[in-house]
Design a protein around this motif. Sequence first.
Motif, PDB file in Angstrom:
ATOM      1  N   ALA A   3       0.833  -1.205   0.000  1.00 14.60           N
ATOM      2  CA  ALA A   3       0.000   0.000   0.000  1.00 14.60           C
ATOM      3  C   ALA A   3       0.869   1.256   0.000  1.00 14.60           C
ATOM      4  N   MET A   4       1.941   1.243   0.781  1.00 13.38           N
ATOM      5  CA  MET A   4       2.838   2.387   0.832  1.00 13.38           C
ATOM      6  C   MET A   4       3.518   2.611  -0.514  1.00 13.38           C
ATOM      7  N   LEU A   5       3.967   1.529  -1.148  1.00 10.35           N
ATOM      8  CA  LEU A   5       4.600   1.635  -2.460  1.00 10.35           C
ATOM      9  C   LEU A   5       3.636   2.209  -3.494  1.00 10.35           C
ATOM     10  N   LYS A   6       2.397   1.746  -3.476  1.00  9.19           N
ATOM     11  CA  LYS A   6       1.393   2.284  -4.405  1.00  9.19           C
ATOM     12  C   LYS A   6       1.239   3.792  -4.216  1.00  9.19           C
ATOM     13  N   GLU A   7       1.180   4.209  -2.961  1.00  9.75           N
ATOM     14  CA  GLU A   7       1.004   5.633  -2.662  1.00  9.75           C
ATOM     15  C   GLU A   7       2.188   6.448  -3.189  1.00  9.75           C
ATOM     16  N   ILE A   8       3.409   5.946  -2.981  1.00  9.85           N
ATOM     17  CA  ILE A   8       4.612   6.657  -3.422  1.00  9.85           C
ATOM     18  C   ILE A   8       4.642   6.743  -4.945  1.00  9.85           C
ATOM     19  N   ILE A   9       4.295   5.643  -5.611  1.00  8.77           N
ATOM     20  CA  ILE A   9       4.283   5.615  -7.082  1.00  8.77           C
ATOM     21  C   ILE A   9       3.284   6.622  -7.639  1.00  8.77           C
ATOM     22  N   LEU A  10       2.080   6.634  -7.074  1.00 11.86           N
ATOM     23  CA  LEU A  10       1.029   7.544  -7.553  1.00 11.86           C
ATOM     24  C   LEU A  10       1.355   9.000  -7.226  1.00 11.86           C
ATOM     25  N   ASP A  11       1.930   9.233  -6.040  1.00  9.91           N
ATOM     26  CA  ASP A  11       2.297  10.597  -5.654  1.00  9.91           C
ATOM     27  C   ASP A  11       3.286  11.191  -6.655  1.00  9.91           C
ATOM     28  N   PHE A  12       4.271  10.398  -7.071  1.00  8.24           N
ATOM     29  CA  PHE A  12       5.265  10.916  -8.012  1.00  8.24           C
ATOM     30  C   PHE A  12       4.629  11.226  -9.364  1.00  8.24           C
ATOM     31  N   GLN A  13       3.715  10.388  -9.797  1.00  8.43           N
ATOM     32  CA  GLN A  13       3.084  10.605 -11.106  1.00  8.43           C
ATOM     33  C   GLN A  13       2.251  11.889 -11.139  1.00  8.43           C
ATOM     34  N   ASP A  14       1.862  12.385  -9.959  1.00  4.45           N
ATOM     35  CA  ASP A  14       1.056  13.609  -9.889  1.00  4.45           C
ATOM     36  C   ASP A  14       1.894  14.867  -9.660  1.00  4.45           C
ATOM     37  N   VAL A  15       3.172  14.700  -9.336  1.00  2.00           N
ATOM     38  CA  VAL A  15       3.980  15.849  -8.956  1.00  2.00           C
ATOM     39  C   VAL A  15       4.482  16.594 -10.199  1.00  2.00           C
ATOM     40  N   GLU A  16       4.669  17.901 -10.069  1.00  2.00           N
ATOM     41  CA  GLU A  16       5.262  18.718 -11.129  1.00  2.00           C
ATOM     42  C   GLU A  16       6.780  18.594 -11.006  1.00  2.00           C
ATOM     43  N   LEU A  17       7.445  18.114 -12.062  1.00  6.23           N
ATOM     44  CA  LEU A  17       8.876  17.814 -11.982  1.00  6.23           C
ATOM     45  C   LEU A  17       9.720  19.085 -11.996  1.00  6.23           C
ATOM     46  N   GLU A  18      10.699  19.140 -11.091  1.00 10.73           N
ATOM     47  CA  GLU A  18      11.701  20.210 -11.092  1.00 10.73           C
ATOM     48  C   GLU A  18      12.882  19.724 -11.922  1.00 10.73           C
ATOM     49  N   THR A  19      12.981  20.214 -13.159  1.00  8.22           N
ATOM     50  CA  THR A  19      13.986  19.668 -14.080  1.00  8.22           C
ATOM     51  C   THR A  19      15.267  20.491 -14.153  1.00  8.22           C
ATOM     52  N   GLY A  20      15.292  21.667 -13.544  1.00  2.79           N
ATOM     53  CA  GLY A  20      16.526  22.422 -13.429  1.00  2.79           C
ATOM     54  C   GLY A  20      17.190  22.758 -14.762  1.00  2.79           C
ATOM     55  N   VAL A  21      18.530  22.848 -14.705  1.00  5.41           N
ATOM     56  CA  VAL A  21      19.339  23.222 -15.875  1.00  5.41           C
ATOM     57  C   VAL A  21      19.720  21.958 -16.643  1.00  5.41           C
ATOM     58  N   PRO A  22      19.470  21.911 -17.965  1.00  2.00           N
ATOM     59  CA  PRO A  22      19.905  20.740 -18.740  1.00  2.00           C
ATOM     60  C   PRO A  22      21.402  20.511 -18.586  1.00  2.00           C
ATOM     61  N   ARG A  23      21.796  19.269 -18.323  1.00  4.14           N
ATOM     62  CA  ARG A  23      23.200  18.952 -18.099  1.00  4.14           C
ATOM     63  C   ARG A  23      23.890  18.560 -19.393  1.00  4.14           C
ATOM     64  N   ARG A  24      25.177  18.895 -19.477  1.00  6.98           N
ATOM     65  CA  ARG A  24      25.970  18.564 -20.656  1.00  6.98           C
ATOM     66  C   ARG A  24      26.677  17.223 -20.434  1.00  6.98           C
ATOM     67  N   VAL A  25      25.892  16.226 -20.089  1.00  6.75           N
ATOM     68  CA  VAL A  25      26.402  14.864 -19.903  1.00  6.75           C
ATOM     69  C   VAL A  25      25.762  14.001 -20.976  1.00  6.75           C
ATOM     70  N   LYS A  26      26.597  13.430 -21.805  1.00  2.56           N
ATOM     71  CA  LYS A  26      26.079  12.639 -22.928  1.00  2.56           C
ATOM     72  C   LYS A  26      25.760  11.223 -22.460  1.00  2.56           C
ATOM     73  N   VAL A  27      24.510  11.019 -22.086  1.00  2.00           N
ATOM     74  CA  VAL A  27      24.040   9.698 -21.665  1.00  2.00           C
ATOM     75  C   VAL A  27      23.125   9.159 -22.758  1.00  2.00           C
ATOM     76  N   THR A  28      23.481   8.006 -23.303  1.00  4.30           N
ATOM     77  CA  THR A  28      22.711   7.418 -24.399  1.00  4.30           C
ATOM     78  C   THR A  28      22.151   6.064 -23.976  1.00  4.30           C
ATOM     79  N   PRO A  29      20.857   5.985 -23.674  1.00  6.01           N
ATOM     80  CA  PRO A  29      20.268   4.681 -23.342  1.00  6.01           C
ATOM     81  C   PRO A  29      20.435   3.696 -24.501  1.00  6.01           C
TER      82      PRO A  29
END
Length: 438
Positions: A3-29
Amino acid sequence: MIAMLKEIILDFQDVELETGVPRRVKVTPVAGKATVCIGVRRCGKSTFMFQFIKRLLESGVPKQNILYLNFFDDRLHGLQHYGLGAVLEAYFSLYPAKKNTEKVYCFFDEIQVVNGWESFVDRLMRMEKCEVFITGSSAQMLSREIATQMRGRALSWEMFPFSFREFLDSKGIDGSGPFSTKQRLMVQKAFEEYWDSGGFPEVVGLARSLRIMIHQEYFNAVLFRDLVERHDISHPRAVADLAHRLVDNTSSLYSVNSLTGYLKSLGHNAPKSAVSDYLEWFEDAYFLFTVRIFDCSLARTNANPKKIYCVDHSLVSSVSSGILVNSGHLLENLVFTALRRVTPDIFYFKSKGGREVDFIAQFQGRRLLVQVCESLSDRQTRGREVSALSDAMTELSLSSGIIVTRNEEERIQLESGSIDVVPVWRFLLNLQEQESGE
């Protein structure tokens, strides 16, 4: 727990993301591999993840397909007992129709604090339709466990506090050059702020008193969460005293014997083997870095004194006693962190005549000789720095070298080649351009 995990998962999906300054790190999935980002705590790894998540959402991925957990969240402490399998159980009980039908993007912050995370992520990659992103503040734990447990199913990238170019980005200043006089003055003024504040994103723009408090908080968090707790150290005071000693001696030589003797003088019964472990764990946490002498003999490399540097020059100012650290040491530390962003293969060099060059860095198939000196205005200082570089260039068969200063700029022609004297702000920008191929 579910139940706690469900709450944490749903809470994050509703939050407005603080994305800050784009980083100059070349990460390629890469398909079929977990994307791992490693670096010192508070350097911006979580925000970097949020930038990834935002791009996914903007590309049309539903927010329900994003699973984010920060394992430093106190509410997740019970996962040590329940096991990480509870994470999947909680998520798919929320969205059962997505199992094996839709791609789920899993973002796990500081997952290394939970035992058995490697096999859990390995199973995610093999059994579920998931793309996995991981952050961690432990290089050794993550790299060792990825190599042994995940069988090639992960790629790792390093992250550091803001580079000077990223700092300029945060200020909305174009650092690409070439510069007009006005642009150059703006960049130089911004460098003076970077010199004071350092690169940790959270302290940029803060008053000096707040910056010092936050830096000291980081220092204590690294000591007690990344070393004492993680490695179950029974004498935390010895670790703290050693850390303070090293920070006070930033950019200076040390030996394990001298450090062991210092701790003994304070009443600590820490053997040489323990001191060696502490040094390794400092580096593992991306907090303090050791630089060895450049020598083809591994035995001589290990036998010679080593130099110590910190992940952020301004943090040194906030934490050190100020007795031994001066602006020349901080400048050298700043140059080290710039080089370390580009390559881990960094050494100091001592010529046959005993003259020392601060750095020889190896990257992109070449060697870069770098000497650091606040000013060459004094004739004796100039002669010493130039002679050391000239000797190194001759002995290493290199035709160029660099002297990084605070403000001076010129080219010195020698029989052995040329030496570029560059102000530190320009060196920082040029180095990142070379590394990124701009």
